[in-house]
Scaffold this motif. Sequence first.
Motif, PDB file in Angstrom:
ATOM      1  N   SER B 215      96.758 -49.178 133.498  1.00 24.26           N
ATOM      2  CA  SER B 215      97.148 -50.391 132.775  1.00 24.26           C
ATOM      3  C   SER B 215      98.055 -50.074 131.595  1.00 24.26           C
ATOM      4  O   SER B 215      98.491 -50.983 130.885  1.00 24.26           O
ATOM      5  N   ASN B 307      94.874 -55.331 113.207  1.00 24.91           N
ATOM      6  CA  ASN B 307      93.960 -54.609 114.100  1.00 24.91           C
ATOM      7  C   ASN B 307      94.506 -53.275 114.595  1.00 24.91           C
ATOM      8  O   ASN B 307      93.871 -52.616 115.429  1.00 24.91           O
ATOM      9  N   LEU B 310      92.599 -50.005 114.920  1.00 20.13           N
ATOM     10  CA  LEU B 310      91.629 -49.779 116.004  1.00 20.13           C
ATOM     11  C   LEU B 310      92.289 -49.270 117.282  1.00 20.13           C
ATOM     12  O   LEU B 310      91.610 -49.038 118.286  1.00 20.13           O
ATOM     13  N   LEU B 382      84.462 -53.364 128.036  1.00 21.97           N
ATOM     14  CA  LEU B 382      84.685 -54.786 127.758  1.00 21.97           C
ATOM     15  C   LEU B 382      85.148 -54.990 126.314  1.00 21.97           C
ATOM     16  O   LEU B 382      86.112 -55.702 126.044  1.00 21.97           O
ATOM     17  N   LYS B 383      84.434 -54.318 125.409  1.00 21.80           N
ATOM     18  CA  LYS B 383      84.788 -54.406 123.983  1.00 21.80           C
ATOM     19  C   LYS B 383      86.238 -53.970 123.756  1.00 21.80           C
ATOM     20  O   LYS B 383      86.994 -54.601 123.007  1.00 21.80           O
ATOM     21  N   SER B 384      86.622 -52.880 124.402  1.00 22.06           N
ATOM     22  CA  SER B 384      87.980 -52.356 124.198  1.00 22.06           C
ATOM     23  C   SER B 384      89.028 -53.336 124.731  1.00 22.06           C
ATOM     24  O   SER B 384      90.082 -53.519 124.121  1.00 22.06           O
ATOM     25  N   GLN B 385      88.722 -53.992 125.848  1.00 22.73           N
ATOM     26  CA  GLN B 385      89.691 -54.940 126.402  1.00 22.73           C
ATOM     27  C   GLN B 385      89.797 -56.192 125.535  1.00 22.73           C
ATOM     28  O   GLN B 385      90.857 -56.820 125.458  1.00 22.73           O
ATOM     29  N   GLN B 386      88.701 -56.556 124.880  1.00 17.14           N
ATOM     30  CA  GLN B 386      88.759 -57.693 123.941  1.00 17.14           C
ATOM     31  C   GLN B 386      89.616 -57.330 122.734  1.00 17.14           C
ATOM     32  O   GLN B 386      90.462 -58.113 122.288  1.00 17.14           O
ATOM     33  N   LEU B 387      89.409 -56.108 122.223  1.00 17.55           N
ATOM     34  CA  LEU B 387      90.195 -55.682 121.067  1.00 17.55           C
ATOM     35  C   LEU B 387      91.670 -55.534 121.431  1.00 17.55           C
ATOM     36  O   LEU B 387      92.557 -55.768 120.608  1.00 17.55           O
ATOM     37  N   ARG B 388      91.904 -55.174 122.665  1.00 19.27           N
ATOM     38  CA  ARG B 388      93.278 -55.066 123.138  1.00 19.27           C
ATOM     39  C   ARG B 388      93.967 -56.424 123.013  1.00 19.27           C
ATOM     40  O   ARG B 388      95.141 -56.502 122.637  1.00 19.27           O
ATOM     41  N   HIS B 389      93.222 -57.453 123.302  1.00 21.45           N
ATOM     42  CA  HIS B 389      93.767 -58.805 123.154  1.00 21.45           C
ATOM     43  C   HIS B 389      94.122 -59.087 121.696  1.00 21.45           C
ATOM     44  O   HIS B 389      95.169 -59.661 121.391  1.00 21.45           O
ATOM     45  N   LYS B 390      93.246 -58.671 120.791  1.00 23.58           N
ATOM     46  CA  LYS B 390      93.497 -58.922 119.367  1.00 23.58           C
ATOM     47  C   LYS B 390      94.713 -58.128 118.871  1.00 23.58           C
ATOM     48  O   LYS B 390      95.529 -58.636 118.104  1.00 23.58           O
ATOM     49  N   SER B 392      97.179 -57.139 120.688  1.00 27.69           N
ATOM     50  CA  SER B 392      98.340 -57.769 121.297  1.00 27.69           C
ATOM     51  C   SER B 392      98.713 -59.072 120.567  1.00 27.69           C
ATOM     52  O   SER B 392      99.899 -59.371 120.362  1.00 27.69           O
ATOM     53  N   LEU B 439      99.047 -50.516 124.296  1.00 24.80           N
ATOM     54  CA  LEU B 439      97.919 -51.421 124.513  1.00 24.80           C
ATOM     55  C   LEU B 439      98.418 -52.850 124.699  1.00 24.80           C
ATOM     56  O   LEU B 439      97.862 -53.623 125.482  1.00 24.80           O
ATOM     57  N   ALA B 440      99.497 -53.204 123.976  1.00 26.83           N
ATOM     58  CA  ALA B 440     100.047 -54.554 124.101  1.00 26.83           C
ATOM     59  C   ALA B 440     101.042 -54.667 125.256  1.00 26.83           C
ATOM     60  O   ALA B 440     101.449 -55.767 125.609  1.00 26.83           O
TER      61      ALA B 440
END
Lengths: 95, 493
Positions: B215, B307, B310, B382-390, B392, B439-440
Motif C-alpha cells: 500500500s 499528526n 506519528l 487497525l489503529k495505524s490505518q486510522q492514523l493514516r487517515h488523520k 492524510s 502514508l498519504a
Amino acid sequence: MSLDADAVKKIAYLARLKIDEADVPVYANNLSNIIDLVEQMNAVNTDGVVPMSHPLDAVQRLRDDVVTEINQREIFQAIAPKTEDGLYLVPQVIE
Amino acid sequence: MMSQKEMKKYHEKTIAELSTMLQAGEVTSVELTQYFLNRIKAHDGRLNSFITVTEELALAAAKDADAAIKNGTAGPLTGVPIAHKDIFCTQGVRTSCGSKMLDNFISPYDATVVTKMKQAGVVMLGKTNMDEFAMGSSNETSFYGAVKNPWNTDTVPGGSSGGSAAAVAARLAPAATGTDTGGSIRQPASMCGITGIKPTYGRVSRYGMIAFASSLDQAGPMGQSAHDCALLLNAMAGFDEKDSTCLDMEVPDYTAELDKPLKGLRIGLPKEYFGEGLNVDVEKVIRAALDEYKKLGAELVDIELPNSGLSVPVYYVVAPAECSANLSRFDGVRYGYRCENPVDLMDLYTRSRGEGFGAEVKRRIMVGTYALSSGYYDAYYLKSQQLRHKISDDFKNAFEKVDVIMGPTAPDTAFNIGEKSDDPISMYLSDIYTIAVNLAGLPGMSVPAGFVNGKPVGLQIAGNYFKESQLLNVAHQYQLHTDWHRAIPEAFV
C-alpha cells in the motif's frame, strides 16, 4: 511493552523463521523497542476514524472472468530448487 | 595524443543533453553504453553500487537503439543508458532484491517499468545494489555488502535505493530507477546529491517490482536533474492491467510545465519539519534554498501537519505487517534459496527463511507477524490505518492553503557506515520527514540544495495528488538558478 524469549520464539514460529537460540535475546530487545515506538500511536484518540484502505479511495477493479495466463510451467520450474516430472519436490510429508 | 572523441566527458551530461547528442548523431548509443560500462569497471570497486552489470545485453540493446535512431523511429530516450534497482524483475537476468533469498533468482519475466523502458529504447547497464528487500535507510542490509557514498566513502549513500543514488552521483550511470516505500528514493537522493521523485501512489505500475509494503511502494526515477526525471517519468508512468492498484488516468507530458514561472507559488513550511532533531547546518541550507524560491516570486506560508509526528510509529506497523504477508511467498519450494538437507517440510520452511533472510528483514517480518496475530489486529494494524487517515487529512487541509510543501528531506547528512546499524530505531528516524508522504500516497521529490562539510543536503518538495508536473516544474526552476545538481564528487570527475 516488553517481549520475552518465549514470545519471540512463538512469533518466529508463526512467521516460519528459524532463529538461533543465541540470537533470541537480541531479537527480544530489538522487537520490544520497535513495539514501544509503535505504541506512541496510543497517544492519539482515533475513535470513529475510518481506517484508510487506499489513499485515493480507489475500489477494486473487476475484469471479465476469462483465462489470461498461458501455461509456462517449464519456464517457472527451470528456477525451482527441486522438481521432477513437472512437480515441485519437498521432503516427504505423508508417511 | 587523444582523439577529440576520447576526451569527451559524457558523464558530465544530463539525459536531456545526451538525448540531443544521440539524435544529432554526435555520439552513438554503443559508444555511450561502452563509455559508462568502462566507468563502472573503473570506479565501482570503490562504491559497490552495482550487483550485476549486464554488459552484453547493454551493447546489444545499444545496437538496436542506434538502428532505431538511424531509421527515424527513435524517441527522446532511445539509446540512453540507465541502471535499474535490483528490485525490478528483469527477464533472464538475476533479480536479487539485495537478498541471499533471491541470489539465484533469474527472473522469468520483466517488470512493467522495465518493459516500458525497453519500449522507450532505454539501454540497461545493470542492476543496482539496495537494502535487502528495500528494508533499510543506509544500504547496509544488502546481502552484497554496503554501498559507499561517492561524496565520502566512509559514509552511507542512504537507502534503500542507495546503489542507484551512488551510481548516479558518481556518474557511473546517467540515471537510474528506484522505489520508495518510506523515503527510499528521496532520502538516498538527498544524501548523494541527486534528484529523485516518488510519484503519487498508483501512478507507476508495481507489476514485477518485488513487493515490500504494497500500500506504500511506488517506483520513480533518480537522475541528475528535474528535467531528466520528467523525461524518465514520461516513460515509466501509466496504467497497467497487471497492477490492481495502478490508476487508469492519462499520463501528461511531464516536461510540458517545466518552464512555467513560479510567481505566486505558495510554499507551505510545516513547523514540524523544522523543529527538534533537525541538524542546524542542514536547516541553514534549506532556508537558503527557500530564500532562492522567494527571489523567484514564491510566497512562504507557515503550516502545520499536527499528526506527522506519528508517521514513524504508524509506518512501523503498516510496512512490517504488509511485508510479513508479502514475504510469506519465499518458502524455499518454488524458487529462491532452499536450505541444505531439510528433514521435513517445517524444517525446509523455517531454515530456508531463517538462512535466506538477513536480520533486518527478519525483524520486520516478526514485527508484522506480531501486529497481525490474533488479538492484536485492532490495537496495531487497525489503529495505524486510522492514523493514516488523520495524517492524510493533515495534508488535505494544508493543500487548501498552499501549492507545495517544502522542508528538509532528511534530518541530517549521510552518517558513517556502521554508525546506526546496531540501532534500528535511530536508523528508522532518518526517514522521519519522508514517511508521511508515503502514508498519504502523495508525490514527493528531493532536490540537491547545497552541502554541509562536503556532504549533500536535499530539499524535499511534496505536492498534491497527481501534481508531479508541478513538482518537477518547481524543482526545474530552482535548478535553472542554482548548480548544486551539477556538482560531481571529486573522486569521480
